[in-house]
Design an enzyme around this catalytic site. Structure first.
Site, PDB file in Angstrom:
ATOM      1  N   GLU A 146      91.730 103.712 -34.121  1.00  0.00           N
ATOM      2  CA  GLU A 146      90.562 104.598 -34.150  1.00  0.00           C
ATOM      3  C   GLU A 146      90.721 105.819 -33.230  1.00  0.00           C
ATOM      4  OE1 GLU A 146      86.889 102.840 -32.770  1.00  0.00           O
ATOM      5  OE2 GLU A 146      85.708 104.456 -33.663  1.00  0.00           O
ATOM      6  N   ASP A 179      85.796 107.496 -37.915  1.00  0.00           N
ATOM      7  CA  ASP A 179      84.451 107.414 -37.326  1.00  0.00           C
ATOM      8  C   ASP A 179      83.792 108.794 -37.446  1.00  0.00           C
ATOM      9  OD1 ASP A 179      82.384 107.734 -35.345  1.00  0.00           O
ATOM     10  OD2 ASP A 179      83.061 105.897 -34.364  1.00  0.00           O
ATOM     11  N   GLU A 240      77.423 102.339 -36.282  1.00  0.00           N
ATOM     12  CA  GLU A 240      77.680 102.202 -34.840  1.00  0.00           C
ATOM     13  C   GLU A 240      76.843 103.285 -34.145  1.00  0.00           C
ATOM     14  OE1 GLU A 240      81.485 103.657 -33.247  1.00  0.00           O
ATOM     15  OE2 GLU A 240      81.723 101.720 -32.267  1.00  0.00           O
TER      16      GLU A 240
HETATM   17  C1  LER Z   1      83.492 104.501 -29.189  1.00  0.00           C
HETATM   18  O1  LER Z   1      82.895 105.765 -29.159  1.00  0.00           O
HETATM   19  C2  LER Z   1      83.739 104.055 -30.570  1.00  0.00           C
HETATM   20  O2  LER Z   1      83.576 104.803 -31.514  1.00  0.00           O
HETATM   21  C3  LER Z   1      84.162 102.646 -30.788  1.00  0.00           C
HETATM   22  O3  LER Z   1      84.266 102.356 -32.142  1.00  0.00           O
HETATM   23  C4  LER Z   1      85.435 102.332 -30.033  1.00  0.00           C
HETATM   24  O4  LER Z   1      86.231 101.389 -30.651  1.00  0.00           O
HETATM   25 MN    MN Z   2      83.708 104.037 -33.581  1.00  0.00          MN
END
Ligand code: LER
Ligand code: MN
Length: 269
Positions: A146, A179, A240
């Site tokens: 990530e 992300d 998240e």
């Molecule tokens: C932290 O900002 C994040 O995006 C998590 O998914 C870290 O693994």
């Molecule tokens: Mn993340």
């Protein structure tokens, strides 16, 4: 594309309660922490069978970082993630998430000089990933690498940087985690980055531009989801986010995201 959500205390005490609650909201999977998976394995396994909601992915819950400056800390991370990969495969989760490091160092903040050069960072990450790729193959699972934004990590900020490591090492069981919160800060064009990394994208984290729930910031999820459809992404999109009003946040986000998923899919088919 399936919607998942990271575990929060608000969902309940037992995993049966938690999974029933997220099912009620319309989620199709739950992302949990590695230490929780190991410590409560039997309970979680039974709850997934009883509720029909799987564990989608594992995030955190291990010591150190795969790109840690300290040798022992890095080895702890590899050892712990190796164990989590085995439990993840056993419970049927898609994979285990790892950034290079989180909150260890940033070149964009007034820190003293880092103890390693960029070339040394790359060497260290290639070494960790080589070990973890082997462990992921043995376990029958995947490692999701990530990239984080520049304030949370200095080594991997964009999909293309993580892709370059995977290709250089020929790591068949390492994929990318895209992300949206980090991509909003670091990618010039989120859709283009997704299209350029294609089948390497194995998992997605969802948050809006301000780390709040999708729909509460200014991110264009529609364009990003069209790109995910174009690469035939069939994995999980896991929420998240910072939770401000649990009861509304989750219900609104599922409604908002399912609408965008359907719209972007309809436009391409
Ligand atoms: C932290 O900002 C994040 O995006 C998590 O998914 C870290 O693994
Ligand atoms: Mn993340």
């Amino acid at each position: 594309m399936k919607l998942a959500v990271q575990d929060r205390g608000f969902f309940g005490e037992s995993f049966k309660e938690k999974l029933l609650k997220v099912k009620e909201y319309g989620f199709e999977g739950m992302e949990i922490s590695g230490d929780v998976l190991i410590n409560r394995y039997d309970e979680i396994k039974k709850a997934t069978t009883d509720t029909g909601i799987p564990i989608s992915s594992i995030c955190g819950g291990y010591r150190g970082w795969i790109g840690a400056f300290d040798k022992d800390e890095r080895q702890h991370a590899i050892q712990d993630i190796g164990e989590i990969l085995r439990y993840a495969a056993e419970i049927g989760a898609n994979g285990v998430i790892a950034p290079a490091a989180y909150g260890m160092y940033s070149t964009k903040l007034p820190h003293p000089k880092a103890p390693r050069t960029a070339d040394e960072d790359r060497e260290v990450l290639l070494d960790s990933l080589e070990q973890l790729n082997k462990l992921a193959i043995e376990a029958g699972s995947k490692l999701y690498l990530e990239p984080l934004n520049r304030y949370e990590d200095h080594m991997l900020n964009r999909l293309e940087q993580a892709q370059s490591l995977i290709i250089a090492g020929g790591f068949t069981s390492v994929q990318l985690l895209a992300d949206f919160f980090h991509m909003n800060i670091e990618e010039a064009d989120i859709s283009k980055s997704i299209l350029e990394t294609k089948s390497l994208v194995g998992h997605v984290h969802l948050a809006d531009s301000n780390r709040q729930f999708p729909g509460l910031g200014h991110l264009d999820f529609h364009a990003g989801f069209q790109a995910l459809h174009q690469i035939n992404f069939s994995g999980f999109l896991a929420i998240e986010c910072e939770v401000t009003h649990p009861e509304q946040n989750y219900a609104n986000a599922v409604h908002y995201l399912k609408g965008i998923i359907q719209k972007s899919y309809g436009e391409l088919s």
